[in-house]
Design a protein around this motif. Structure first.
Motif, PDB file in Angstrom:
ATOM      1  N   VAL A 101       0.866  -1.180   0.000  1.00 55.12           N
ATOM      2  CA  VAL A 101       0.000   0.000   0.000  1.00 55.12           C
ATOM      3  C   VAL A 101       0.902   1.229   0.000  1.00 55.12           C
ATOM      4  N   LYS A 102       1.092   1.805  -1.193  1.00 61.07           N
ATOM      5  CA  LYS A 102       1.828   3.060  -1.352  1.00 61.07           C
ATOM      6  C   LYS A 102       3.235   3.004  -0.751  1.00 61.07           C
ATOM      7  N   VAL A 103       3.940   1.924  -1.053  1.00 57.91           N
ATOM      8  CA  VAL A 103       5.339   1.778  -0.657  1.00 57.91           C
ATOM      9  C   VAL A 103       6.207   2.392  -1.755  1.00 57.91           C
ATOM     10  N   PRO A 104       7.322   3.042  -1.423  1.00 54.33           N
ATOM     11  CA  PRO A 104       8.191   3.601  -2.467  1.00 54.33           C
ATOM     12  C   PRO A 104       8.552   2.561  -3.526  1.00 54.33           C
ATOM     13  N   VAL A 105       8.560   2.992  -4.779  1.00 56.41           N
ATOM     14  CA  VAL A 105       8.776   2.088  -5.909  1.00 56.41           C
ATOM     15  C   VAL A 105      10.038   1.256  -5.740  1.00 56.41           C
ATOM     16  N   GLU A 106      11.130   1.895  -5.338  1.00 54.74           N
ATOM     17  CA  GLU A 106      12.398   1.177  -5.267  1.00 54.74           C
ATOM     18  C   GLU A 106      12.373   0.067  -4.218  1.00 54.74           C
ATOM     19  N   GLU A 107      11.609   0.262  -3.124  1.00 53.73           N
ATOM     20  CA  GLU A 107      11.510  -0.774  -2.097  1.00 53.73           C
ATOM     21  C   GLU A 107      10.696  -1.962  -2.604  1.00 53.73           C
ATOM     22  N   THR A 108       9.613  -1.669  -3.276  1.00 54.91           N
ATOM     23  CA  THR A 108       8.777  -2.730  -3.843  1.00 54.91           C
ATOM     24  C   THR A 108       9.562  -3.538  -4.867  1.00 54.91           C
ATOM     25  N   ALA A 109      10.224  -2.839  -5.788  1.00 57.33           N
ATOM     26  CA  ALA A 109      10.967  -3.512  -6.842  1.00 57.33           C
ATOM     27  C   ALA A 109      12.121  -4.334  -6.289  1.00 57.33           C
ATOM     28  N   ALA A 110      12.777  -3.837  -5.243  1.00 60.58           N
ATOM     29  CA  ALA A 110      13.921  -4.552  -4.681  1.00 60.58           C
ATOM     30  C   ALA A 110      13.523  -5.925  -4.168  1.00 60.58           C
ATOM     31  N   LEU A 111      12.366  -6.022  -3.541  1.00 59.30           N
ATOM     32  CA  LEU A 111      11.899  -7.315  -3.035  1.00 59.30           C
ATOM     33  C   LEU A 111      11.654  -8.299  -4.167  1.00 59.30           C
ATOM     34  N   ALA A 112      11.165  -7.792  -5.279  1.00 61.04           N
ATOM     35  CA  ALA A 112      10.943  -8.662  -6.439  1.00 61.04           C
ATOM     36  C   ALA A 112      12.260  -9.042  -7.102  1.00 61.04           C
ATOM     37  N   ASN A 113      13.143  -8.085  -7.239  1.00 62.70           N
ATOM     38  CA  ASN A 113      14.380  -8.325  -7.977  1.00 62.70           C
ATOM     39  C   ASN A 113      15.342  -9.262  -7.256  1.00 62.70           C
ATOM     40  N   ARG A 114      15.222  -9.342  -5.939  1.00 60.18           N
ATOM     41  CA  ARG A 114      16.087 -10.292  -5.239  1.00 60.18           C
ATOM     42  C   ARG A 114      15.376 -11.616  -4.929  1.00 60.18           C
ATOM     43  N   GLY A 115      14.163 -11.780  -5.472  1.00 57.31           N
ATOM     44  CA  GLY A 115      13.498 -13.070  -5.409  1.00 57.31           C
ATOM     45  C   GLY A 115      12.695 -13.349  -4.158  1.00 57.31           C
ATOM     46  N   THR A 116      12.561 -12.340  -3.286  1.00 60.46           N
ATOM     47  CA  THR A 116      11.731 -12.532  -2.093  1.00 60.46           C
ATOM     48  C   THR A 116      10.285 -12.767  -2.490  1.00 60.46           C
ATOM     49  N   ILE A 117       9.842 -12.036  -3.516  1.00 61.10           N
ATOM     50  CA  ILE A 117       8.493 -12.217  -4.061  1.00 61.10           C
ATOM     51  C   ILE A 117       8.590 -12.383  -5.571  1.00 61.10           C
TER      52      ILE A 117
END
Length: 208
Positions: A60-76
């Motif tokens: 919910v309205k998390v900064p883009v770079e934080e959201t993307a980082a979780l995806a890019n390192r495979g957490t999600i």
């Protein structure tokens, strides 16, 4: 086959239950609330989660770079946007990551389901509207509204689904997937009997 997403996974015990039930997706909630997990907690849970089960991050309205980082390192593996993020946010997110995006539509009436092709996303998730609260409320919305809507992309159905009503919801709405959180809990904690019953109800509907 209707996909199954079990959301609000926050403890190792929850992961063990999910692994035994074998849904298609498990949801980690990064938004404030009693189901919230930190990035570190989510990473630990992802390591314990069966690799065949895709992890979805709920934001919910998390900064883009934080959201993307979780995806890019495979957490999600997928990103679920639950905060009515605007198209500028999604455009920026697309530049940071290739992870599929689930756009949540909080349904309050037929106007919520108009012109859905204006949204950039890979999937929709239809949930119940409730003011400033974002999901996990255990309340259904009027599924008859879906009959008049045109969905340019597949959708997950959420909002008050449990083992008792999910088969009827699938039969009436034909969603790509179904999502539940409170429907598999007892006193705010994931309940393995309810998880098994929910998954069984979906699978039996597919077999019928």
């Amino acid at each position: 086959m209707t996909k199954i997403k079990l959301c609000g996974i926050r403890r190792p015990e929850d992961v063990a239950m999910v692994n035994r039930a074998q849904p298609d997706y498990a949801g980690f909630v990064f938004a404030p609330g009693r189901r919230q997990v930190t990035a570190e907690q989510a990473e630990n849970l992802r390591r314990q989660l069966d690799p065949a089960i895709a992890a979805v991050g709920v934001f919910v309205k998390v900064p883009v770079e934080e959201t993307a980082a979780l995806a890019n390192r495979g957490t999600i593996q997928l990103i679920q946007l639950h905060g009515e993020e605007d198209e500028a946010y999604v455009k920026a997110l697309r530049e940071w990551t290739t992870a599929p995006i689930i756009r949540v539509i909080r349904v309050r009436g037929p106007e919520s389901l108009r012109d859905l092709d204006r949204y950039d996303c890979d999937y929709f998730l239809l949930d119940t509207y409730s003011g400033s609260q974002f999901g996990g409320l255990g309340k259904t919305f009027d599924h008859s509204l879906l009959r008049q809507a045109r969905f340019p992309r597949p959708f997950f159905l959420a909002g008050g689904l449990d083992a008792d009503n999910v088969a009827a919801a699938i039969a009436g709405c034909s969603p790509f997937g179904v999502d539940t959180s409170s429907g598999i809990e007892t006193a705010g904690t994931k309940d393995e009997n309810k998880i098994r019953a929910f998954v069984s109800a979906v699978r039996k509907e597919e077999e019928s």
